[in-house]
Design an enzyme around this catalytic site. Sequence first.
Site, mmCIF file in Angstrom:
data_model
loop_
_atom_site.group_PDB
_atom_site.id
_atom_site.type_symbol
_atom_site.label_atom_id
_atom_site.label_comp_id
_atom_site.label_asym_id
_atom_site.label_seq_id
_atom_site.Cartn_x
_atom_site.Cartn_y
_atom_site.Cartn_z
ATOM 1 C CB CYS A 427 -0.836 0.037 1.272
ATOM 2 S SG CYS A 427 -2.111 -1.188 1.262
ATOM 3 C CD GLN A 435 -3.460 12.841 -1.446
ATOM 4 O OE1 GLN A 435 -4.361 13.379 -2.081
ATOM 5 N NE2 GLN A 435 -3.637 11.770 -0.698
ATOM 6 N N GLY A 438 4.452 15.908 -5.630
ATOM 7 C CA GLY A 438 5.573 15.068 -6.063
ATOM 8 C C GLY A 438 6.023 14.033 -5.041
ATOM 9 C CE1 TYR A 439 7.635 15.886 0.172
ATOM 10 C CE2 TYR A 439 5.518 16.965 -0.127
ATOM 11 C CZ TYR A 439 6.826 17.005 0.308
ATOM 12 O OH TYR A 439 7.326 18.137 0.870
ATOM 13 C CE LYS A 441 5.191 11.574 -11.102
ATOM 14 N NZ LYS A 441 5.302 12.623 -12.121
ATOM 15 C CD GLU A 461 -1.216 -6.091 -1.949
ATOM 16 O OE1 GLU A 461 -0.258 -6.371 -1.210
ATOM 17 O OE2 GLU A 461 -2.337 -5.803 -1.514
ATOM 18 C CB SER A 474 2.868 9.928 -13.692
ATOM 19 O OG SER A 474 3.718 11.014 -13.778
#
Length: 571
Positions: A427, A435, A438-439, A441, A461, A474
């Site tokens: 998860c 949010q 870029g965190y 990614k 998962e 992305s």
Amino acid sequence: MTKMADSGSSVEIVEGCRLPVLRKNQEHEDEWPLAEILSVKEVSGRKLYYVHYIDFNKRLDEWVTADRLDMKKLQFPKKEAKTPTKNGLPGSRPSSPERELRKSLDLNLQSATAPSRGKTLPTPKRKVEPVPLVPQVPPAPPVASLPASTEASPAAVYPAARETNTFKTREDHDQISSLTTNGTARRLIPSQPGRKRKANCGPTDEMIKVLQYNKPQSASVFLPPPEDSQDSSDGIPSAPRMTGSLVSDRSHDDIVTRMKNIECIELGRHRLKPWYFSPYPQELTSLPILYLCEFCLKYLKSLKCLQRHLVNKASLQNWLNPVNPAGQSDCCSCVFDQTKCNLRHPPGNEIYRKGTISFFEIDGRKNKNYSQNLCLLAKCFLDHKTLYYDTDPFLFYVMTEYDSKGFHIVGYFSKEKESTEDYNVACILTLPPYQRRGYGKLLIEFSYELSKVEGKTGTPEKPLSDLGLLSYRSYWSQTILEILMDLKPDNGERPQITINEISEITSVKKEDVISTLQYLNLINYYKGQYILTLSEDIVDGHERAMQKRHTRIDPKCLHFTPKDWSKRGKW
Ligand code: ACO
Ligand code: ZN
């Protein structure tokens, strides 16, 4: 069936009714999407309706007043569609695709959510708690099978095409990948026998050859035959997976757990509005605000409890939201653990630090309370997984941002200590205040850096949430394009790369590499070969996107030694 009269109207609105409901869209314009009434309650003599907007993500579900309902278009539930309600009796709600997935499991939510004295969430091993979940991403149609490896053609290099557009005939064009309506790529299977690829690839059957290089960043590749092309990376497994810290399990679509139960969470200086149900103890669900210690994630029913929990009261005021909500004075007969908290960072080992960003590795067995509290918090924002209290088989990687007051949690991902499916993330979550910066990614990039150190490829998962899919798509796109665009001609020859090589360099599982190439719609078919062409649009878009990725994971700052959990006997 619960029937409630709508005040001010003779029409009875019952659970399961559908009608247009007023809401603001992203542009703050009024819209009237069709919604289903999931519950009705009365507060201070006024009716409130809990609505789920059909075809919208459940996180938009909300309580609305009667003036937002378009009564003229009210549809009553169909009689034959019976679904169980909170008390297990048949309800009146019409069946929806979500509920079609429901299995009649007898759940005892009360006992599942009530904590025992002095402990948080003790449960038997491997117990799956009744958190229901509905997949938010529709099952992707399986990627159409590519030719089996036994039919693969020799990985011969074709003469370079002069034009970027390599399609000369309708036949050729018919072979290209096409994007399906849900954004996943599907390749059309070659229909002519002559187009079948022949056997003899042997170890080179994964070869991608860069054929076309008439522009520095225009490349063509062969697509290898994937071994298990059914396994689209965003697809939903045929059966719910029964392992995972938050297990994918749609069997508990219960009327209670379909609705958000926590109004607001205060975590350090942030107030979070949960998106989904999370099985916090039921007595906490009536609170206007649930307080969490931002360092150990313990949940407390009042600000006063939180203050007692924290040792250093002098500095406490700085961390708390100055607003002291009403109704806090009767604290504190908490049944919860009142031990003081010395933490100013997550437990576990700090395995990465660069600038203000750190990652802590937390063992779900050694730090069980923390891990369970983290899962409870995460569940507020993860809908498609079921909370799972046995955290022993998991590691949790918590990303923090440092300031003078401590290491503040930004997000995390969990990871099985041993995964038979090559999952490197179970998860993943960025807390809402952080949010779209870029965190997400960065978390994903970190998960692949761990896989690189382990010498493995990995995949998240399944199923992915809608936002999870966007973020992974992305990340994968940028990661793969970065590699393709860095390819240098070799002795004047066109550069070549294989899917396996991309996978090895990036630790992105081969299937995800293939599905990303298909998603980007780069894969064409030309003269019996799979060809990839990077258009100027793709190149420009990629360069623009990379400029926005200010913060990257620096592998030099990672201090991580993977453990071989299989040799340990016990996690
Ligand atoms: N709407 C549109 N695009 C979005 C949104 C959104 N709400 N959120 C993220 N994105 C896109 C971004 O535009 C970005 O793409 P781009 O750079 O190409 O423009 C990409 O997703 C990643 O954005 P980040 O800022 O790096 O990601 P973020 O910090 O927002 O975290 C995450 C993404 C973790 C999925 C977050 O949305 C989240 O925690 N969601 C709730 C929990 C969840 O759904 N987790 C994934 C479940 S799947 C699994 O666990 C394996
Ligand atoms: Zn604490």
